[in-house]
Design a protein around this motif. Structure first.
Motif, PDB file in Angstrom:
ATOM      1  N   ILE A   1       7.941   0.553   6.485  1.00 32.72           N
ATOM      2  CA  ILE A   1       8.802   1.339   7.374  1.00 32.72           C
ATOM      3  C   ILE A   1       9.091   2.733   6.825  1.00 32.72           C
ATOM      4  O   ILE A   1       9.617   3.578   7.532  1.00 32.72           O
ATOM      5  N   ILE A   2       8.726   2.987   5.595  1.00 33.65           N
ATOM      6  CA  ILE A   2       8.858   4.311   4.981  1.00 33.65           C
ATOM      7  C   ILE A   2       7.524   5.031   5.162  1.00 33.65           C
ATOM      8  O   ILE A   2       6.468   4.408   5.075  1.00 33.65           O
ATOM      9  N   SER A   3       7.543   6.316   5.369  1.00 29.86           N
ATOM     10  CA  SER A   3       6.280   7.050   5.532  1.00 29.86           C
ATOM     11  C   SER A   3       5.459   6.992   4.243  1.00 29.86           C
ATOM     12  O   SER A   3       6.025   6.879   3.144  1.00 29.86           O
ATOM     13  N   GLN A   4       4.153   7.058   4.406  1.00 31.44           N
ATOM     14  CA  GLN A   4       3.271   7.068   3.225  1.00 31.44           C
ATOM     15  C   GLN A   4       3.631   8.218   2.296  1.00 31.44           C
ATOM     16  O   GLN A   4       3.699   8.052   1.086  1.00 31.44           O
ATOM     17  N   ALA A   5       3.891   9.387   2.869  1.00 35.26           N
ATOM     18  CA  ALA A   5       4.217  10.556   2.050  1.00 35.26           C
ATOM     19  C   ALA A   5       5.483  10.321   1.224  1.00 35.26           C
ATOM     20  O   ALA A   5       5.527  10.640   0.034  1.00 35.26           O
ATOM     21  N   ASP A   6       6.499   9.729   1.853  1.00 38.65           N
ATOM     22  CA  ASP A   6       7.750   9.470   1.126  1.00 38.65           C
ATOM     23  C   ASP A   6       7.576   8.406   0.051  1.00 38.65           C
ATOM     24  O   ASP A   6       8.126   8.525  -1.043  1.00 38.65           O
TER      25      ASP A   6
ATOM     26  N   ILE B   1       4.760   7.589  -1.529  1.00 42.62           N
ATOM     27  CA  ILE B   1       3.917   8.150  -2.600  1.00 42.62           C
ATOM     28  C   ILE B   1       4.741   9.090  -3.482  1.00 42.62           C
ATOM     29  O   ILE B   1       4.670   9.026  -4.720  1.00 42.62           O
ATOM     30  N   GLU B   2       5.538   9.942  -2.861  1.00 39.69           N
ATOM     31  CA  GLU B   2       6.358  10.885  -3.630  1.00 39.69           C
ATOM     32  C   GLU B   2       7.361  10.141  -4.505  1.00 39.69           C
ATOM     33  O   GLU B   2       7.576  10.493  -5.663  1.00 39.69           O
ATOM     34  N   THR B   3       7.965   9.081  -3.979  1.00 40.80           N
ATOM     35  CA  THR B   3       8.951   8.316  -4.738  1.00 40.80           C
ATOM     36  C   THR B   3       8.300   7.596  -5.912  1.00 40.80           C
ATOM     37  O   THR B   3       8.816   7.621  -7.032  1.00 40.80           O
ATOM     38  N   VAL B   4       7.171   6.954  -5.674  1.00 41.76           N
ATOM     39  CA  VAL B   4       6.445   6.275  -6.760  1.00 41.76           C
ATOM     40  C   VAL B   4       6.052   7.281  -7.834  1.00 41.76           C
ATOM     41  O   VAL B   4       6.232   7.041  -9.033  1.00 41.76           O
ATOM     42  N   ALA B   5       5.534   8.430  -7.428  1.00 42.13           N
ATOM     43  CA  ALA B   5       5.107   9.452  -8.395  1.00 42.13           C
ATOM     44  C   ALA B   5       6.296   9.983  -9.197  1.00 42.13           C
ATOM     45  O   ALA B   5       6.217  10.121 -10.427  1.00 42.13           O
ATOM     46  N   ARG B   6       7.392  10.275  -8.525  1.00 41.86           N
ATOM     47  CA  ARG B   6       8.569  10.823  -9.217  1.00 41.86           C
ATOM     48  C   ARG B   6       9.136   9.838 -10.224  1.00 41.86           C
ATOM     49  O   ARG B   6       9.394  10.173 -11.374  1.00 41.86           O
ATOM     50  N   TRP B   7       9.308   8.579  -9.800  1.00 38.50           N
ATOM     51  CA  TRP B   7       9.897   7.584 -10.703  1.00 38.50           C
ATOM     52  C   TRP B   7       8.942   7.237 -11.843  1.00 38.50           C
ATOM     53  O   TRP B   7       9.371   7.014 -12.977  1.00 38.50           O
ATOM     54  N   SER B   8       7.649   7.198 -11.565  1.00 38.73           N
ATOM     55  CA  SER B   8       6.665   6.976 -12.639  1.00 38.73           C
ATOM     56  C   SER B   8       6.733   8.103 -13.654  1.00 38.73           C
ATOM     57  O   SER B   8       6.750   7.875 -14.871  1.00 38.73           O
ATOM     58  N   GLY B   9       6.767   9.338 -13.140  1.00 38.04           N
ATOM     59  CA  GLY B   9       6.843  10.501 -14.023  1.00 38.04           C
ATOM     60  C   GLY B   9       8.107  10.520 -14.862  1.00 38.04           C
ATOM     61  O   GLY B   9       8.067  10.824 -16.062  1.00 38.04           O
ATOM     62  N   LEU B  10       9.238  10.182 -14.260  1.00 42.52           N
ATOM     63  CA  LEU B  10      10.500  10.163 -15.010  1.00 42.52           C
ATOM     64  C   LEU B  10      10.497   9.071 -16.070  1.00 42.52           C
ATOM     65  O   LEU B  10      10.975   9.283 -17.188  1.00 42.52           O
ATOM     66  N   PHE B  11       9.961   7.899 -15.733  1.00 44.30           N
ATOM     67  CA  PHE B  11       9.886   6.823 -16.724  1.00 44.30           C
ATOM     68  C   PHE B  11       8.996   7.246 -17.895  1.00 44.30           C
ATOM     69  O   PHE B  11       9.356   7.066 -19.058  1.00 44.30           O
ATOM     70  N   LEU B  12       7.854   7.836 -17.592  1.00 42.47           N
ATOM     71  CA  LEU B  12       6.952   8.290 -18.655  1.00 42.47           C
ATOM     72  C   LEU B  12       7.579   9.415 -19.468  1.00 42.47           C
ATOM     73  O   LEU B  12       7.492   9.424 -20.705  1.00 42.47           O
ATOM     74  N   LYS B  13       8.210  10.365 -18.806  1.00 40.20           N
ATOM     75  CA  LYS B  13       8.869  11.471 -19.505  1.00 40.20           C
ATOM     76  C   LYS B  13       9.964  10.937 -20.433  1.00 40.20           C
ATOM     77  O   LYS B  13      10.111  11.383 -21.569  1.00 40.20           O
ATOM     78  N   GLY B  14      10.719   9.979 -19.941  1.00 47.84           N
ATOM     79  CA  GLY B  14      11.793   9.412 -20.748  1.00 47.84           C
ATOM     80  C   GLY B  14      11.301   8.614 -21.931  1.00 47.84           C
ATOM     81  O   GLY B  14      11.857   8.707 -23.025  1.00 47.84           O
ATOM     82  N   THR B  15      10.245   7.831 -21.737  1.00 51.67           N
ATOM     83  CA  THR B  15       9.781   6.953 -22.806  1.00 51.67           C
ATOM     84  C   THR B  15       8.799   7.626 -23.752  1.00 51.67           C
ATOM     85  O   THR B  15       8.918   7.481 -24.958  1.00 51.67           O
ATOM     86  N   ILE B  16       7.866   8.379 -23.228  1.00 52.75           N
ATOM     87  CA  ILE B  16       6.857   9.005 -24.099  1.00 52.75           C
ATOM     88  C   ILE B  16       7.403  10.256 -24.775  1.00 52.75           C
ATOM     89  O   ILE B  16       7.219  10.453 -25.973  1.00 52.75           O
ATOM     90  N   LEU B  17       8.109  11.085 -24.009  1.00 58.08           N
ATOM     91  CA  LEU B  17       8.643  12.327 -24.577  1.00 58.08           C
ATOM     92  C   LEU B  17      10.078  12.155 -25.095  1.00 58.08           C
ATOM     93  O   LEU B  17      10.682  13.121 -25.549  1.00 58.08           O
TER      94      LEU B  17
ATOM     95  N   PHE C   1       0.807  -1.214   0.000  1.00 58.01           N
ATOM     96  CA  PHE C   1       0.000   0.000   0.000  1.00 58.01           C
ATOM     97  C   PHE C   1       0.844   1.270   0.000  1.00 58.01           C
ATOM     98  O   PHE C   1       0.395   2.331   0.432  1.00 58.01           O
ATOM     99  N   GLY C   2       2.040   1.197  -0.512  1.00 58.83           N
ATOM    100  CA  GLY C   2       2.957   2.329  -0.516  1.00 58.83           C
ATOM    101  C   GLY C   2       2.528   3.497  -1.378  1.00 58.83           C
ATOM    102  O   GLY C   2       3.067   4.593  -1.250  1.00 58.83           O
ATOM    103  N   ILE C   3       1.548   3.297  -2.252  1.00 59.54           N
ATOM    104  CA  ILE C   3       1.089   4.396  -3.101  1.00 59.54           C
ATOM    105  C   ILE C   3      -0.265   4.939  -2.651  1.00 59.54           C
ATOM    106  O   ILE C   3      -0.756   5.916  -3.182  1.00 59.54           O
ATOM    107  N   THR C   4      -0.857   4.334  -1.643  1.00 62.38           N
ATOM    108  CA  THR C   4      -2.166   4.785  -1.174  1.00 62.38           C
ATOM    109  C   THR C   4      -2.010   5.842  -0.078  1.00 62.38           C
ATOM    110  O   THR C   4      -0.957   5.969   0.530  1.00 62.38           O
ATOM    111  N   ASN C   5      -3.088   6.563   0.169  1.00 60.08           N
ATOM    112  CA  ASN C   5      -2.997   7.635   1.163  1.00 60.08           C
ATOM    113  C   ASN C   5      -2.940   7.115   2.602  1.00 60.08           C
ATOM    114  O   ASN C   5      -2.530   7.831   3.498  1.00 60.08           O
ATOM    115  N   VAL C   6      -3.332   5.865   2.817  1.00 61.95           N
ATOM    116  CA  VAL C   6      -3.220   5.245   4.140  1.00 61.95           C
ATOM    117  C   VAL C   6      -2.734   3.810   3.963  1.00 61.95           C
ATOM    118  O   VAL C   6      -2.993   3.178   2.935  1.00 61.95           O
TER     119      VAL C   6
END
Length: 158
Positions: free
Chosen positions: A72-77, A79-95, A53-58
């Motif tokens: 053991i990692i905070s939900q906020a951390d 979520i931010e890591t999943v979002a950043r790496w997803s965005g970079l992968f998409l930016k790299g592959t799509i753009l 559940f590392g990408i969910t709000n709770v």
């Protein structure tokens, strides 16, 4: 994360983001899925200390089956890591952003304390030198032409 024997991706860029503590979708299944993805770019990005559940709000949303492992990692951390790496992968592959792909596949894991590994293929083509088997012959023929033109008598005009 489902493992299927023939997870063909039809040329679609695919990234799997897996928590090292995921007790619901086991990390071995993510690895098996990555092995079935036929066409790069593809990636398996593993996050240290993150459960299912590392990408969910709770951790353990209402109505879900709890993950047997405690994150053991905070939900906020996470979520931010999943979002950043997803965005970079998409930016790299799509753009086709080479800097984003370089971060995802080459340098990012060493600078991100939550990402413990990145496996897969970027799909970037490595430039190969153009073979020039006749370059020596071209050099020699040019030299011969130069010598020949210097030995010819100059044409005089009246």
């Amino acid at each position: 994360m489902l493992y299927t024997k023939n997870s063909y991706n039809s040329g679609i860029s695919t990234a799997l983001i897996q928590g090292s503590l995921d007790g619901r979708a086991l990390p071995i299944n993510a690895q098996r899925t990555l092995e079935q993805i036929q066409t790069p770019p593809n990636a398996l990005i593993t996050l240290e200390g993150v459960n299912h559940f590392g990408i969910t709000n709770v951790n353990t949303p209402d109505g879900s089956i709890p993950d047997p492992n405690t994150q053991i990692i905070s939900q906020a951390d996470s979520i931010e890591t999943v979002a950043r790496w997803s965005g970079l992968f998409l930016k790299g592959t799509i753009l086709e952003d080479s800097e984003a792909l370089e971060y995802v596949f080459d340098s990012g894991a060493s600078s991100d304390p939550i990402v413990i590994s990145v496996k897969g293929q970027s799909g970037r083509q490595v430039a190969k030198p153009v073979p020039e088997p006749l370059s020596l012959a071209g050099l020699l023929s040019g030299l011969i032409c130069l010598i020949y033109t210097r030995k010819r008598p100059a044409v005089q005009e009246n």
